[in-house]
Write a protein that holds these residues in place. Structure first.
Motif, PDB file in Angstrom:
ATOM      1  N   THR A  16       0.830  -1.209   0.000  1.00 17.49           N
ATOM      2  CA  THR A  16       0.000   0.000   0.000  1.00 17.49           C
ATOM      3  C   THR A  16       0.865   1.259   0.000  1.00 17.49           C
ATOM      4  O   THR A  16       0.577   2.224  -0.717  1.00 17.49           O
ATOM      5  CB  THR A  16      -0.929  -0.012   1.241  1.00 17.49           C
ATOM      6  N   GLU A  19       2.132   2.019  -3.439  1.00 15.63           N
ATOM      7  CA  GLU A  19       1.119   2.644  -4.300  1.00 15.63           C
ATOM      8  C   GLU A  19       0.922   4.112  -3.911  1.00 15.63           C
ATOM      9  O   GLU A  19       0.726   4.964  -4.774  1.00 15.63           O
ATOM     10  CB  GLU A  19      -0.194   1.864  -4.203  1.00 15.63           C
ATOM     11  N   MET A  20       1.015   4.392  -2.604  1.00 14.40           N
ATOM     12  CA  MET A  20       0.887   5.798  -2.170  1.00 14.40           C
ATOM     13  C   MET A  20       2.078   6.624  -2.665  1.00 14.40           C
ATOM     14  O   MET A  20       1.923   7.781  -3.040  1.00 14.40           O
ATOM     15  CB  MET A  20       0.759   5.866  -0.643  1.00 14.40           C
ATOM     16  N   MET A  22       3.607   6.084  -5.425  1.00  7.55           N
ATOM     17  CA  MET A  22       3.336   6.311  -6.851  1.00  7.55           C
ATOM     18  C   MET A  22       2.361   7.476  -7.020  1.00  7.55           C
ATOM     19  O   MET A  22       2.516   8.305  -7.914  1.00  7.55           O
ATOM     20  CB  MET A  22       2.714   5.056  -7.472  1.00  7.55           C
ATOM     21  N   SER A  23       1.353   7.501  -6.143  1.00  4.10           N
ATOM     22  CA  SER A  23       0.372   8.579  -6.209  1.00  4.10           C
ATOM     23  C   SER A  23       1.062   9.925  -5.940  1.00  4.10           C
ATOM     24  O   SER A  23       0.856  10.898  -6.669  1.00  4.10           O
ATOM     25  CB  SER A  23      -0.736   8.331  -5.182  1.00  4.10           C
ATOM     26  N   MET A  26       3.186  10.954  -8.984  1.00  3.80           N
ATOM     27  CA  MET A  26       2.438  11.461 -10.124  1.00  3.80           C
ATOM     28  C   MET A  26       1.806  12.825  -9.836  1.00  3.80           C
ATOM     29  O   MET A  26       1.640  13.640 -10.742  1.00  3.80           O
ATOM     30  CB  MET A  26       1.374  10.452 -10.577  1.00  3.80           C
ATOM     31  N   LYS A  27       1.470  13.080  -8.567  1.00  4.44           N
ATOM     32  CA  LYS A  27       0.942  14.403  -8.221  1.00  4.44           C
ATOM     33  C   LYS A  27       2.062  15.438  -8.358  1.00  4.44           C
ATOM     34  O   LYS A  27       1.822  16.579  -8.729  1.00  4.44           O
ATOM     35  CB  LYS A  27       0.391  14.429  -6.788  1.00  4.44           C
ATOM     36  N   GLY A  90      -5.339   1.479   2.483  1.00  7.78           N
ATOM     37  CA  GLY A  90      -4.987   2.438   1.435  1.00  7.78           C
ATOM     38  C   GLY A  90      -5.802   3.714   1.538  1.00  7.78           C
ATOM     39  O   GLY A  90      -5.279   4.824   1.376  1.00  7.78           O
ATOM     40  N   THR A  91      -7.083   3.576   1.837  1.00  6.28           N
ATOM     41  CA  THR A  91      -7.945   4.764   1.957  1.00  6.28           C
ATOM     42  C   THR A  91      -7.531   5.594   3.167  1.00  6.28           C
ATOM     43  O   THR A  91      -7.453   6.827   3.090  1.00  6.28           O
ATOM     44  CB  THR A  91      -9.426   4.322   2.075  1.00  6.28           C
ATOM     45  N   LEU A  98      -1.551  11.525   2.272  1.00  5.47           N
ATOM     46  CA  LEU A  98      -1.626  12.255   1.004  1.00  5.47           C
ATOM     47  C   LEU A  98      -2.568  13.455   1.106  1.00  5.47           C
ATOM     48  O   LEU A  98      -2.757  14.184   0.140  1.00  5.47           O
ATOM     49  CB  LEU A  98      -2.079  11.312  -0.126  1.00  5.47           C
ATOM     50  N   GLY A  99      -3.171  13.622   2.265  1.00  3.34           N
ATOM     51  CA  GLY A  99      -4.032  14.790   2.499  1.00  3.34           C
ATOM     52  C   GLY A  99      -5.337  14.755   1.727  1.00  3.34           C
ATOM     53  O   GLY A  99      -5.931  15.806   1.460  1.00  3.34           O
ATOM     54  N   GLU A 100      -5.797  13.545   1.360  1.00  5.58           N
ATOM     55  CA  GLU A 100      -7.052  13.439   0.602  1.00  5.58           C
ATOM     56  C   GLU A 100      -8.245  13.550   1.560  1.00  5.58           C
ATOM     57  O   GLU A 100      -8.158  13.117   2.708  1.00  5.58           O
ATOM     58  CB  GLU A 100      -7.096  12.097  -0.151  1.00  5.58           C
ATOM     59  N   ARG A 101      -9.311  14.164   1.046  1.00  3.16           N
ATOM     60  CA  ARG A 101     -10.505  14.328   1.878  1.00  3.16           C
ATOM     61  C   ARG A 101     -11.429  13.133   1.610  1.00  3.16           C
ATOM     62  O   ARG A 101     -12.070  13.074   0.568  1.00  3.16           O
ATOM     63  CB  ARG A 101     -11.200  15.645   1.527  1.00  3.16           C
ATOM     64  N   VAL A 102     -11.407  12.189   2.543  1.00  5.13           N
ATOM     65  CA  VAL A 102     -12.216  10.977   2.353  1.00  5.13           C
ATOM     66  C   VAL A 102     -13.564  11.197   3.041  1.00  5.13           C
ATOM     67  O   VAL A 102     -13.654  11.232   4.264  1.00  5.13           O
ATOM     68  CB  VAL A 102     -11.501   9.729   2.912  1.00  5.13           C
ATOM     69  N   THR A 103     -14.581  11.368   2.218  1.00  4.56           N
ATOM     70  CA  THR A 103     -15.919  11.624   2.765  1.00  4.56           C
ATOM     71  C   THR A 103     -16.528  10.329   3.303  1.00  4.56           C
ATOM     72  O   THR A 103     -16.037   9.237   3.003  1.00  4.56           O
ATOM     73  CB  THR A 103     -16.852  12.171   1.672  1.00  4.56           C
TER      74      THR A 103
ATOM     75  N   TYR B  74      -2.631   3.427 -14.948  1.00  2.00           N
ATOM     76  CA  TYR B  74      -2.682   3.613 -13.484  1.00  2.00           C
ATOM     77  C   TYR B  74      -1.887   4.866 -13.078  1.00  2.00           C
ATOM     78  O   TYR B  74      -2.375   5.701 -12.308  1.00  2.00           O
ATOM     79  CB  TYR B  74      -2.112   2.349 -12.832  1.00  2.00           C
ATOM     80  N   LEU B  75      -0.679   5.001 -13.639  1.00  4.16           N
ATOM     81  CA  LEU B  75       0.145   6.170 -13.300  1.00  4.16           C
ATOM     82  C   LEU B  75      -0.510   7.457 -13.795  1.00  4.16           C
ATOM     83  O   LEU B  75      -0.525   8.468 -13.091  1.00  4.16           O
ATOM     84  CB  LEU B  75       1.551   6.027 -13.906  1.00  4.16           C
ATOM     85  N   LEU B  78      -3.390   8.534 -11.654  1.00  3.18           N
ATOM     86  CA  LEU B  78      -2.935   9.025 -10.345  1.00  3.18           C
ATOM     87  C   LEU B  78      -2.312  10.423 -10.435  1.00  3.18           C
ATOM     88  O   LEU B  78      -2.059  11.043  -9.408  1.00  3.18           O
ATOM     89  CB  LEU B  78      -1.921   8.049  -9.726  1.00  3.18           C
ATOM     90  N   SER B  79      -2.083  10.898 -11.664  1.00  2.15           N
ATOM     91  CA  SER B  79      -1.499  12.240 -11.792  1.00  2.15           C
ATOM     92  C   SER B  79      -2.520  13.312 -11.414  1.00  2.15           C
ATOM     93  O   SER B  79      -2.165  14.460 -11.199  1.00  2.15           O
ATOM     94  CB  SER B  79      -0.940  12.465 -13.203  1.00  2.15           C
ATOM     95  N   ASP B  82      -7.420  11.070  -6.716  1.00  2.00           N
ATOM     96  CA  ASP B  82      -7.022  10.593  -5.388  1.00  2.00           C
ATOM     97  C   ASP B  82      -6.709   9.103  -5.431  1.00  2.00           C
ATOM     98  O   ASP B  82      -7.409   8.334  -6.112  1.00  2.00           O
ATOM     99  CB  ASP B  82      -8.181  10.773  -4.380  1.00  2.00           C
ATOM    100  N   TYR B  83      -5.717   8.714  -4.625  1.00  5.13           N
ATOM    101  CA  TYR B  83      -5.412   7.289  -4.479  1.00  5.13           C
ATOM    102  C   TYR B  83      -6.609   6.578  -3.840  1.00  5.13           C
ATOM    103  O   TYR B  83      -6.964   5.469  -4.235  1.00  5.13           O
ATOM    104  CB  TYR B  83      -4.155   7.138  -3.619  1.00  5.13           C
ATOM    105  N   SER B  84      -7.262   7.262  -2.875  1.00  2.43           N
ATOM    106  CA  SER B  84      -8.407   6.648  -2.178  1.00  2.43           C
ATOM    107  C   SER B  84      -9.639   6.563  -3.085  1.00  2.43           C
ATOM    108  O   SER B  84     -10.661   6.011  -2.690  1.00  2.43           O
ATOM    109  CB  SER B  84      -8.744   7.417  -0.899  1.00  2.43           C
ATOM    110  N   LEU B  87      -8.072   3.405  -5.984  1.00  2.00           N
ATOM    111  CA  LEU B  87      -7.910   2.073  -5.383  1.00  2.00           C
ATOM    112  C   LEU B  87      -9.228   1.287  -5.341  1.00  2.00           C
ATOM    113  O   LEU B  87      -9.299   0.191  -5.922  1.00  2.00           O
ATOM    114  CB  LEU B  87      -7.296   2.222  -3.979  1.00  2.00           C
ATOM    115  N   THR B 134      -9.581  15.546  -4.422  1.00  2.00           N
ATOM    116  CA  THR B 134      -9.929  16.382  -3.273  1.00  2.00           C
ATOM    117  C   THR B 134      -8.738  17.194  -2.790  1.00  2.00           C
ATOM    118  O   THR B 134      -8.820  17.893  -1.807  1.00  2.00           O
ATOM    119  CB  THR B 134     -10.442  15.513  -2.099  1.00  2.00           C
ATOM    120  N   THR B 135      -7.588  17.061  -3.488  1.00  3.20           N
ATOM    121  CA  THR B 135      -6.408  17.848  -3.099  1.00  3.20           C
ATOM    122  C   THR B 135      -6.160  18.902  -4.165  1.00  3.20           C
ATOM    123  O   THR B 135      -6.593  18.756  -5.313  1.00  3.20           O
ATOM    124  CB  THR B 135      -5.172  16.943  -2.966  1.00  3.20           C
TER     125      THR B 135
END
Lengths: 125, 137
Positions: A16, A19-20, A22-23, A26-27, A90-91, A98-103, B74-75, B78-79, B82-84, B87, B134-135
């Motif tokens: 996991t 994969e984070m 990788m995220s 890419m960001k 992962g979520t 990753l600072g994502e807003r998970v609702t 996938y890459l 992800l650019s 969100d990963y969440s 996934l 969301t970012t």
């Protein structure tokens, strides 16, 4: 028992985290808006220059080999349902690191997927 | 910043690419490896022969190419997404796997598996109604 616990940890956590990474990579590269092959190759080339890309690949590889190892000592009907936890981890990781807003809605979806993955794996057994 | 409908559309397209090519890649790889047969032993001669046969198999290369296509999609997704989001959304590949198993490989798919697939589809539908990003970019 200890080997299985170590392998399980390696499947979930480094897999996991890889994969984070990788995220995150890419960001950092930035949103791809041009899908012509040369432009895509340029974006992927930029990603490959970042250390986080290679850290991510290494961690994903560790997770994959741990999965192969786990499959050699445990039943498939146990291994795949157990890996459903990686969706929740992962979520949570996306939210914390990753600072994502998970609702709440996204959490409900993730939990449905986790239960679904467990049922699919049990249905294969 | 990409408008929300465009973002949703390009995310959906790439996730469809991911979940279509990954199970096909696995299928070709599995078929290729079955054609090659098990590795005889760990002796160097046997190992190199096995290695040579694996990497000269057209079926194996089709599988590798499809999995490489999955990884690129996938890459790319992800650019921005969100990963969440990606996934759980990518787990819809289990539907593709069940359909391939039932209609291409003619395997029996147990009802419990279909229930699981339906639950995953519902989960993906719920996640799919959240915003992919969301970012801040």
């Amino acid at each position: 028992m200890l080997t299985a616990a170590v392998l399980y940890f390696l499947i979930i956590i480094p897999g996991t985290c890889g994969e984070m990474c990788m995220s995150h990579t890419m960001k950092t590269v930035g949103e791809v808006t041009d899908f012509r092959p040369r432009s895509v190759a340029r974006s992927l080339g930029r990603a490959m220059k970042l250390p986080s890309f290679w850290i991510g690949i290494s961690m994903m590889a560790a997770g994959f080999f741990a999965l192969l190892g786990m499959l050699s000592i445990a039943k498939v009907s146990f291994v795949f349902p157990a890996t459903a936890l990686s969706y929740a981890v992962g979520t949570l990781g996306g939210r914390l690191f990753l600072g994502e807003r998970v609702t709440r809605q996204r959490w409900v979806g993730v939990l449905l997927v986790c239960v679904g993955v467990i049922l699919v794996a049990l249905g294969k057994g | 910043m990409t408008p929300a409908p465009t973002l949703h559309l390009k995310t959906a397209i790439l996730i469809v690419v991911m979940v279509s090519v990954a199970p096909l890649g696995d299928m070709f790889l599995g078929k290729g490896m079955k054609q090659i047969g098990p590795m005889p032993d760990w002796a160097p001669a046997g190992f190199f022969d096995f290695f040579f046969r694996t990497f000269t198999s057209e079926t194996v290369w089709i599988g590798i190419s499809l999995l490489l296509g999955f990884f690129i999609a996938y890459l790319l997704v992800l650019s921005w997404a969100d990963y969440s989001y990606v996934l759980p959304a990518s787990s819809i590949s289990t539907l593709m796997v069940a359909l391939l198993a039932r209609f291409v490989l003619h395997e029996t798919v147990r009802p419990l598996r279909w229930v699981g697939v339906a639950m995953i589809c519902l989960g993906v539908f719920v996640v799919g109604h959240t915003h992919p990003r969301t970012t801040e970019p």
